[in-house]
Design an enzyme around this catalytic site. Structure first.
Site, PDB file in Angstrom:
ATOM      1  N   TRP A 105      -1.345   7.150   4.234  1.00  0.00           N
ATOM      2  CA  TRP A 105      -1.557   5.295   3.807  1.00  0.00           C
ATOM      3  C   TRP A 105      -1.870   4.159   4.366  1.00  0.00           C
ATOM      4  CZ3 TRP A 105      -2.936   5.806  -1.004  1.00  0.00           C
ATOM      5  CH2 TRP A 105      -2.995   7.078  -1.849  1.00  0.00           C
ATOM      6  N   ASP A 171       4.259  -1.679   3.389  1.00  0.00           N
ATOM      7  CA  ASP A 171       4.730  -0.665   2.251  1.00  0.00           C
ATOM      8  C   ASP A 171       5.424  -0.059   2.706  1.00  0.00           C
ATOM      9  OD1 ASP A 171       3.191   1.617   0.604  1.00  0.00           O
ATOM     10  OD2 ASP A 171       2.164   1.977   1.765  1.00  0.00           O
ATOM     11  N   LYS A 195       7.075   5.377  -7.913  1.00  0.00           N
ATOM     12  CA  LYS A 195       7.803   6.620  -7.480  1.00  0.00           C
ATOM     13  C   LYS A 195       9.420   6.072  -7.546  1.00  0.00           C
ATOM     14  CE  LYS A 195       4.319   6.238  -4.141  1.00  0.00           C
ATOM     15  NZ  LYS A 195       3.113   7.357  -4.643  1.00  0.00           N
TER      16      LYS A 195
HETATM   17  N1  PLP Z   1       1.575   3.627  -0.125  1.00  0.00           N
HETATM   18  C1  PLP Z   1       1.627   4.748   0.120  1.00  0.00           C
HETATM   19  C2  PLP Z   1       2.743   4.677   0.609  1.00  0.00           C
HETATM   20  C3  PLP Z   1       1.604   5.791  -1.841  1.00  0.00           C
HETATM   21  O1  PLP Z   1       2.301   6.794  -1.233  1.00  0.00           O
HETATM   22  C4  PLP Z   1       0.931   5.578  -2.110  1.00  0.00           C
HETATM   23  C5  PLP Z   1       0.535   6.306  -3.858  1.00  0.00           C
HETATM   24  O2  PLP Z   1       0.637   6.651  -3.640  1.00  0.00           O
HETATM   25  C6  PLP Z   1       0.160   3.636  -2.349  1.00  0.00           C
HETATM   26  C7  PLP Z   1       0.056   3.214  -1.343  1.00  0.00           C
HETATM   27  C8  PLP Z   1      -1.313   3.726  -3.058  1.00  0.00           C
HETATM   28  O3  PLP Z   1      -0.825   3.533  -4.488  1.00  0.00           O
HETATM   29  P1  PLP Z   1      -1.648   3.070  -5.387  1.00  0.00           P
HETATM   30  O4  PLP Z   1      -2.407   4.192  -6.029  1.00  0.00           O
HETATM   31  O5  PLP Z   1      -0.352   2.601  -6.864  1.00  0.00           O
HETATM   32  O6  PLP Z   1      -2.923   2.155  -5.465  1.00  0.00           O
END
Ligand code: PLP
Length: 364
Positions: A105, A171, A195
């Site tokens: 991520w 994040d 989550k």
């Molecule tokens: N950041 C983290 C830590 C994630 O676990 C995720 C998705 O699982 C994301 C970002 C991306 O999120 P989204 O699918 O809502 O764009």
């Protein structure tokens, strides 16, 4: 109705049963209005109450200082991968940012940010996460970015990185509200809700005031923090139902001991699963340094270091027979992943631990 199974999904993830029951009760007739929240105008007094209560509950749960603004937006975590550089890259002359890349991520966020400025990717080895003095950070950067819990690899920071005054962006999509933390250490915090704090479709953003108003001229209006803050998240149609669910989860968190209690419970849950892994003589295998193992997403292989895929398949199908679902690891790394978010009770986690013990005894 089929009875509910125990859901270890990494996200969208299990919600507290009380939240779902309340939403079900209010589905057709919210607050005596004779309509659903889904049918309520985002500018109505009733929705304004929902969103302002959600914000004040969040402020209370995280002890958010007054010089921080909160917005609730669409676009997910991925939307913020773009919004962050668009709003912050020009905070300092030079337009550079440091990205701590510790998994999928943060890597994706760095790739997106490269469209908007010069990115210094700091890629600490797993064993070096705990030693930030070895990281090569740029004191002139507009911001330092990291992901506090890498959902796919199961890597979690157990501390807040020190950036010597450079705004820190985080994040927190997969460990938001799983422990108390000092908001004032951050410039921007964001988290997709699906989550630990609600359902997919809404993203929480917490921004320090002085970082608002530096967006690039080309920033899409939907991502401009100044416009969103100035319009209390309803510049355009807000994801109303998702914000309502998020509000119910925040209420549930308040009723259940808040971030402090979640931290206590997550320690109990994750320890129980890691203990089985560590005491299995290598039958269950975690490649991660203990100091950065996630409390939220426990990843492991079965049979050997690389994973015996036939045994892992059997593990998943036998788990499912016991009502333990969504334990398959992310397709990028395979193996098993048990997500132990706030809504998963200790008892539910122990059902997994018992199953892991039985499976070990049968197949070792
Ligand atoms: N950041 C983290 C830590 C994630 O676990 C995720 C998705 O699982 C994301 C970002 C991306 O999120 P989204 O699918 O809502 O764009």
């Amino acid at each position: 109705m089929a009875s509910r199974v125990i859901n270890f999904s990494a996200g969208p993830a299990k919600l507290p049963t009380e939240v779902l029951e309340r939403a079900q009760k209010e589905m057709l007739n919210y607050n005596g209005l004779g309509i659903s929240v889904m049918e309520l105008s985002h500018r109505s007094a009733d929705f304004t109450k929902i969103i302002t209560t959600a914000e004040s509950d969040l402020r209370q749960l995280l002890n958010i200082p007054d010089n921080y603004k909160v917005i609730f937006k669409q676009g997910g975590g991925t939307g913020q991968f773009s919004a962050i550089p668009l709003n912050l890259m020009n905070f300092k002359p030079g337009g550079t940012a440091d990205y701590l890349v510790t998994g999928t991520w943060s890597a994706k966020a760095a790739i997106e940010a490269e469209k908007y400025g010069k990115i210094n990717k700091v890629v600490p080895k797993v064993s070096k996460y705990t030693n930030p003095s070895t990281w090569n950070l740029n004191p002139e950067a507009s911001y330092v970015y990291y992901c506090s819990n890498e959902t796919i690899h199961g890597i979690e920071y157990q501390y807040i990185p020190e950036t010597n005054g450079v705004p820190l962006v985080c994040d927190m999509s997969s460990n938001m509200l799983s422990r108390p933390f000092d908001v004032s250490k951050y410039g921007v915090i964001f988290a997709g809700a699906q989550k630990n704090v609600g359902c997919a479709g809404v993203t929480l953003v917490i921004i320090r005031e002085d970082l608002i108003g530096h967006a690039m001229d080309t920033t899409p209006v939907i991502f401009d923090y100044k416009i969103q803050v100035g319009n209390n998240s309803v510049y355009n149609t807000a994801p109303t139902y998702n914000i309502y669910i998020l509000g119910l989860v925040l209420q549930w968190l308040k009723d259940n001991g808040g971030a402090e209690k979640m931290e206590e419970l997550s320690a109990v849950k994750s320890k129980a699963v890691y203990d089985i892994i560590d005491n299995s003589n290598g039958f269950y295998y975690s490649p991660l340094d203990k100091s950065c193992r996630s409390r939220m997403n426990v990843t492991f292989r079965i049979g050997c270091q690389e994973g015996d895929e036939a045994l892992e398949k059997l593990f998943l199908s036998e788990a499912e027979k016991r009502g333990l679902i969504s334990l398959k690891g992310h397709r990028a790394i395979g193996g098993i992943r048990a997500s132990l978010y706030n809504a998963l009770s200790v008892e539910e986690c122990m059902a997994l631990v018992t199953f892991m013990q039985d499976f070990l005894e049968k197949h070792q």
